[in-house]
Design a protein around this motif. Structure first.
Motif, short mmCIF file in Angstrom:
data_model
loop_
_atom_site.label_atom_id
_atom_site.label_comp_id
_atom_site.label_asym_id
_atom_site.label_seq_id
_atom_site.Cartn_x
_atom_site.Cartn_y
_atom_site.Cartn_z
N ARG A 49 0.83 -1.21 0.00
CA ARG A 49 0.00 0.00 0.00
C ARG A 49 0.86 1.26 0.00
O ARG A 49 0.61 2.20 -0.77
N LEU A 50 1.88 1.29 0.85
CA LEU A 50 2.70 2.49 0.96
C LEU A 50 3.64 2.66 -0.23
O LEU A 50 3.86 3.79 -0.70
N GLN A 51 4.18 1.55 -0.75
CA GLN A 51 5.04 1.66 -1.92
C GLN A 51 4.25 2.11 -3.14
O GLN A 51 4.78 2.82 -4.01
N ASP A 52 2.99 1.73 -3.23
CA ASP A 52 2.15 2.18 -4.33
C ASP A 52 1.99 3.70 -4.28
O ASP A 52 2.01 4.38 -5.31
N LEU A 53 1.84 4.26 -3.08
CA LEU A 53 1.76 5.71 -2.93
C LEU A 53 3.06 6.38 -3.36
O LEU A 53 3.05 7.44 -4.01
N LEU A 54 4.20 5.77 -3.00
CA LEU A 54 5.50 6.31 -3.42
C LEU A 54 5.61 6.35 -4.94
O LEU A 54 6.03 7.35 -5.52
N ARG A 55 5.24 5.26 -5.59
CA ARG A 55 5.38 5.18 -7.04
C ARG A 55 4.53 6.24 -7.75
O ARG A 55 4.99 6.90 -8.68
N LYS A 56 3.31 6.39 -7.30
CA LYS A 56 2.42 7.36 -7.94
C LYS A 56 2.92 8.80 -7.71
O LYS A 56 2.92 9.61 -8.63
N GLN A 57 3.34 9.09 -6.49
CA GLN A 57 3.76 10.46 -6.17
C GLN A 57 5.04 10.84 -6.89
O GLN A 57 5.14 11.94 -7.46
N ILE A 182 11.52 -0.55 -6.54
CA ILE A 182 10.45 -0.20 -5.61
C ILE A 182 9.69 1.04 -6.08
O ILE A 182 8.45 1.06 -6.11
N ILE A 183 10.42 2.08 -6.48
CA ILE A 183 9.79 3.35 -6.85
C ILE A 183 9.18 3.28 -8.25
O ILE A 183 8.30 4.06 -8.59
N GLY A 184 9.64 2.35 -9.08
CA GLY A 184 8.96 2.09 -10.35
C GLY A 184 9.79 2.35 -11.58
O GLY A 184 9.61 1.67 -12.59
N ASN A 185 10.70 3.32 -11.56
CA ASN A 185 11.55 3.61 -12.71
C ASN A 185 12.65 4.57 -12.25
O ASN A 185 12.54 5.19 -11.18
N PRO A 186 13.73 4.72 -13.03
CA PRO A 186 14.85 5.55 -12.58
C PRO A 186 14.50 7.02 -12.39
O PRO A 186 15.06 7.68 -11.51
N ILE A 187 13.60 7.55 -13.21
CA ILE A 187 13.24 8.97 -13.10
C ILE A 187 12.53 9.23 -11.77
O ILE A 187 12.83 10.19 -11.06
N SER A 188 11.59 8.36 -11.40
CA SER A 188 10.90 8.50 -10.12
C SER A 188 11.85 8.28 -8.96
O SER A 188 11.77 8.98 -7.94
N ALA A 189 12.77 7.32 -9.09
CA ALA A 189 13.73 7.05 -8.03
C ALA A 189 14.64 8.24 -7.80
O ALA A 189 15.02 8.56 -6.67
N LEU A 190 14.99 8.96 -8.88
CA LEU A 190 15.83 10.15 -8.75
C LEU A 190 15.09 11.24 -7.96
O LEU A 190 15.67 11.91 -7.11
N LYS A 191 13.80 11.41 -8.24
CA LYS A 191 13.00 12.38 -7.48
C LYS A 191 12.93 11.98 -6.00
O LYS A 191 12.98 12.85 -5.12
N PHE A 192 12.79 10.68 -5.74
CA PHE A 192 12.77 10.22 -4.35
C PHE A 192 14.06 10.58 -3.64
O PHE A 192 14.03 11.04 -2.49
N ALA A 221 25.09 -3.16 5.15
CA ALA A 221 24.03 -2.69 4.26
C ALA A 221 22.67 -2.87 4.92
O ALA A 221 22.43 -3.85 5.63
N ILE A 222 21.78 -1.92 4.68
CA ILE A 222 20.40 -2.01 5.17
C ILE A 222 19.56 -2.58 4.04
O ILE A 222 19.46 -2.00 2.96
N ALA A 223 18.97 -3.75 4.27
CA ALA A 223 18.24 -4.44 3.21
C ALA A 223 16.91 -3.75 2.93
O ALA A 223 16.11 -3.53 3.83
N LEU A 224 16.70 -3.39 1.67
CA LEU A 224 15.42 -2.84 1.26
C LEU A 224 14.51 -4.00 0.86
O LEU A 224 14.94 -4.94 0.21
N GLN A 225 13.25 -3.90 1.26
CA GLN A 225 12.29 -4.94 0.92
C GLN A 225 11.82 -4.75 -0.52
O GLN A 225 11.67 -3.63 -0.99
N GLY A 226 11.61 -5.86 -1.23
CA GLY A 226 11.17 -5.80 -2.62
C GLY A 226 9.81 -5.17 -2.76
O GLY A 226 9.10 -4.93 -1.78
N SER A 227 9.46 -4.91 -4.00
CA SER A 227 8.17 -4.28 -4.28
C SER A 227 7.04 -5.17 -3.78
O SER A 227 6.86 -6.29 -4.22
N GLY A 228 6.29 -4.67 -2.81
CA GLY A 228 5.16 -5.42 -2.26
C GLY A 228 3.87 -4.93 -2.85
O GLY A 228 3.53 -3.76 -2.73
N ASP A 229 3.14 -5.80 -3.50
CA ASP A 229 1.93 -5.37 -4.19
C ASP A 229 0.91 -6.50 -4.21
O ASP A 229 0.64 -7.10 -5.23
N PRO A 230 0.30 -6.83 -3.05
CA PRO A 230 -0.59 -7.96 -2.96
C PRO A 230 -1.86 -7.81 -3.80
O PRO A 230 -2.50 -8.80 -4.14
#
Length: 255
Positions: A49-57, A182-192, A221-230
């Motif tokens: 749920r939260l990662q979906d909000l990140l991707r859209k924003q 997680i964020i969906g693409n490199p352009i969105s990840a750069l904004k993050f 290293a701090i492990a990031l969790q993969g894209s969660g999208d049930p």
């Protein structure tokens, strides 16, 4: 430092604080925690749920997205939200935060990376500004875009910047790759990373001014969790392939 996934971060405080300094600390901690918690949450439904909000924003939102982390923060389950465990101030003193350990360590690492790298970060920020100045449509793009040669080149350059900036902010290369996923693409990840870096800069400024000392986050290293999208949602940018016209279509148009 931690009990399972919960942990504490103790920040030493000193110097001449005023109410604006306390406000800056509170806002930056909640903003940073809101941005980082979705990256490390282990509950699959919450993470999706939260990662979906990140991707859209971070696709449709402007590069200078503000206060979105606090919006995410209000959506974090209460039992893993950020809380003050103790606050003692007599110059010197300390403030102890309790929360999800991975998010606490990430925000500490990003802030201390600002401190360690110093003015070198300004060069990264200039590169990011130039990237978006040349591609103004990507500052706040439409939900659906055409997949053409230009967007492929833009994504490749954004990916290189994600790795440059991400490593400077304390993410290892594997985490940079995971962040793009997680964020969906490199352009969105750069904004993050711009949003995360801006919050880290605020905490770094408080330390530079002698008001606090952030703890060392460690070298592991701090492990990031993969894209969660049930729910089966991807949150990725929707693209349409640009169709090339056949020569016969061009002739008809000319007629």
């Amino acid at each position: 430092m931690a009990d399972g996934l919960q942990g504490t971060v103790k920040i030493a405080v000193d110097g001449d604080w005023d109410i604006q300094d306390l406000l800056a600390l509170s806002e930056s901690m909640s903003e940073s925690y809101g941005l980082f918690y979705p990256l490390v949450a282990t509950d699959e439904e919450t993470r999706g749920r939260l990662q979906d909000l990140l991707r859209k924003q971070f696709w449709s939102g402007d590069i200078e997205t503000r206060h979105f982390g606090r919006y995410i923060y209000r959506s974090i389950p209460r039992d893993v939200s950020l809380r003050i465990k103790s606050f003692h101030y007599s110059s010197p003193g300390s403030i102890e935060f309790v929360g999800y350990l991975g998010a606490l360590l990430l925000l500490s690492r990003v802030a201390r990376s600002w401190i360690a790298t110093g003015t070198d970060f300004l060069a990264f920020w200039e590169k990011i500004e130039k990237f978006f100045d040349k591609r103004k449509k990507l500052r706040k793009p439409p939900r659906r875009v055409e997949l053409d040669d230009d967007i492929v080149v833009d994504a490749d350059e954004a990916r290189r910047l994600v790795f440059d900036v991400g490593v400077a902010l304390g993410f290892d290369p594997i985490s940079c790759e995971k962040l793009i996923e997680i964020i969906g693409n490199p352009i969105s990840a750069l904004k993050f990373l711009v949003a995360a870096g801006n919050e880290g800069r605020k905490l770094a400024t408080l330390q530079k001014d002698g008001l606090l000392t952030l703890p060392e986050p460690g070298t592991s290293a701090i492990a990031l969790q993969g894209s969660g999208d049930p729910q089966g949602r991807t949150g990725m940018v929707a693209v349409t392939r640009k169709r090339r016209r056949r020569p016969s279509e061009d002739r008809k148009k000319a007629d």
